[in-house]
Design a protein around this motif. Structure first.
Motif, PDB file in Angstrom:
ATOM      1  N   ALA A   1      66.546 -21.988   3.558  1.00 54.10           N
ATOM      2  CA  ALA A   1      64.977 -22.021   2.727  1.00 54.10           C
ATOM      3  C   ALA A   1      64.178 -23.347   3.268  1.00 54.10           C
ATOM      4  N   VAL A   2      63.100 -23.501   3.340  1.00 53.19           N
ATOM      5  CA  VAL A   2      62.410 -24.268   4.092  1.00 53.19           C
ATOM      6  C   VAL A   2      61.050 -24.450   3.181  1.00 53.19           C
ATOM      7  N   ARG A   3      60.620 -25.705   3.586  1.00 53.58           N
ATOM      8  CA  ARG A   3      59.185 -25.995   3.049  1.00 53.58           C
ATOM      9  C   ARG A   3      58.114 -26.199   4.347  1.00 53.58           C
ATOM     10  N   ALA A   4      56.819 -25.665   3.814  1.00 48.69           N
ATOM     11  CA  ALA A   4      55.968 -25.925   4.782  1.00 48.69           C
ATOM     12  C   ALA A   4      55.811 -27.572   5.349  1.00 48.69           C
ATOM     13  N   GLY A   5      55.575 -27.497   6.489  1.00 48.00           N
ATOM     14  CA  GLY A   5      55.425 -28.852   7.061  1.00 48.00           C
ATOM     15  C   GLY A   5      56.520 -29.676   7.476  1.00 48.00           C
ATOM     16  N   SER A   6      57.736 -28.935   7.333  1.00 43.29           N
ATOM     17  CA  SER A   6      59.088 -29.776   7.822  1.00 43.29           C
ATOM     18  C   SER A   6      59.881 -28.588   8.087  1.00 43.29           C
ATOM     19  N   LEU A   7      60.940 -29.403   9.356  1.00 39.46           N
ATOM     20  CA  LEU A   7      61.902 -28.571   9.723  1.00 39.46           C
ATOM     21  C   LEU A   7      62.980 -28.591   8.973  1.00 39.46           C
ATOM     22  N   SER A   8      63.276 -29.502   8.193  1.00 38.60           N
ATOM     23  CA  SER A   8      64.500 -29.727   7.180  1.00 38.60           C
ATOM     24  C   SER A   8      64.615 -28.301   6.591  1.00 38.60           C
ATOM     25  N   PHE A   9      65.798 -27.969   5.989  1.00 39.87           N
ATOM     26  CA  PHE A   9      66.244 -26.698   5.379  1.00 39.87           C
ATOM     27  C   PHE A   9      67.205 -26.851   4.647  1.00 39.87           C
ATOM     28  N   GLU A  10      67.684 -25.830   4.039  1.00 36.96           N
ATOM     29  CA  GLU A  10      68.828 -25.733   3.110  1.00 36.96           C
ATOM     30  C   GLU A  10      69.520 -24.485   3.565  1.00 36.96           C
ATOM     31  N   TYR A  11      70.898 -24.507   3.936  1.00 35.60           N
ATOM     32  CA  TYR A  11      71.764 -23.095   4.030  1.00 35.60           C
ATOM     33  C   TYR A  11      72.022 -22.869   2.500  1.00 35.60           C
ATOM     34  N   SER A  12      71.999 -21.514   2.466  1.00 39.28           N
ATOM     35  CA  SER A  12      72.594 -20.898   1.041  1.00 39.28           C
ATOM     36  C   SER A  12      73.432 -19.756   1.539  1.00 39.28           C
ATOM     37  N   TYR A  13      74.690 -19.886   1.395  1.00 39.20           N
ATOM     38  CA  TYR A  13      75.416 -18.481   1.774  1.00 39.20           C
ATOM     39  C   TYR A  13      76.694 -18.264   0.966  1.00 39.20           C
ATOM     40  N   THR A  14      77.468 -17.105   0.925  1.00 38.26           N
ATOM     41  CA  THR A  14      78.609 -16.869   0.320  1.00 38.26           C
ATOM     42  C   THR A  14      79.727 -16.878   1.470  1.00 38.26           C
ATOM     43  N   ALA A  15      80.308 -17.927   1.293  1.00 41.11           N
ATOM     44  CA  ALA A  15      81.739 -17.941   2.253  1.00 41.11           C
ATOM     45  C   ALA A  15      82.797 -17.176   1.546  1.00 41.11           C
ATOM     46  N   SER A  16      83.533 -16.383   2.194  1.00 44.91           N
ATOM     47  CA  SER A  16      84.475 -15.600   1.958  1.00 44.91           C
ATOM     48  C   SER A  16      85.750 -16.041   2.676  1.00 44.91           C
ATOM     49  N   LEU A  17      86.825 -16.267   1.999  1.00 43.22           N
ATOM     50  CA  LEU A  17      88.094 -16.726   2.464  1.00 43.22           C
ATOM     51  C   LEU A  17      89.096 -15.585   2.197  1.00 43.22           C
ATOM     52  N   TRP A  18      89.768 -15.265   3.355  1.00 48.02           N
ATOM     53  CA  TRP A  18      90.607 -14.090   3.056  1.00 48.02           C
ATOM     54  C   TRP A  18      91.938 -14.546   3.337  1.00 48.02           C
ATOM     55  N   VAL A  19      93.007 -14.350   2.904  1.00 46.59           N
ATOM     56  CA  VAL A  19      94.406 -14.624   3.174  1.00 46.59           C
ATOM     57  C   VAL A  19      94.999 -13.513   2.876  1.00 46.59           C
ATOM     58  N   GLN A  20      95.777 -13.046   4.061  1.00 43.12           N
ATOM     59  CA  GLN A  20      96.681 -12.074   4.123  1.00 43.12           C
ATOM     60  C   GLN A  20      98.042 -12.196   3.734  1.00 43.12           C
TER      61      GLN A  20
END
Length: 160
Positions: A35-54
């Protein structure tokens, strides 16, 4: 995305079964966006991290409690959401003693991008400090310090 490395490091330090067999754990991003705002290169990552343990053969609590402690320190807003569900999980029972576990955590990371004389400076911002604490737990207590198991088989949280 620095939180994935932080989660990996924390689990390697906190869960003996993972520390002894790190190849049985995978951490990856299922889906994400920026996600970004106009006029800036700053941003926010938003994601689903998956942890898999076998082939996890210890009590599932020995994995879930360190994950909760990591979330409390690294994505504390998940404890404040109305549904009180900081992550989801699935488990495949392989036999009476082992299972495969997948944990999904919705994470965000704020990244500030600033113009400098020699180029762009990229800074991953820390999580805001949450002022409310857990009832009965002194401020500054590191809940993730470790787990011990007594002879009766119950799990006890040890703080530093």
């Amino acid at each position: 995305m620095k939180k994935l490395d932080s989660l990996r490091t924390h689990l390697l330090a906190s869960v003996p079964e993972i520390r002894n067999s790190p190849e049985k754990m995978e951490i990856f991003v299922d889906k994400g966006d920026v996600a970004v705002r106009a006029g800036s290169l700053s941003f926010e990552y938003s994601y689903t991290a998956s942890l898999w343990v076998q082939d996890f053969s210890a009590s599932v609590d020995k994995l879930l409690v360190p994950v909760l402690a990591w979330i409390a320190a690294n994505q504390p807003d998940l404890f404040e959401k109305g549904d009180r569900k900081p992550f989801t999980f699935q488990s495949d029972l392989l036999d009476a003693e082992t299972c495969d576990i997948t944990i999904s955590i919705n994470l965000t990371e704020l990244v500030r991008v600033e113009q400098q004389a020699k180029g762009l400076k990229v800074t991953h911002l820390p999580e805001p400090v949450m002022l409310d604490q857990f009832d009965g737990v002194p401020t500054g207590t590191k809940l993730w310090a470790g787990l011990i198991e007594d002879v009766a088989g119950t799990i006890e949280t040890v703080t530093r």
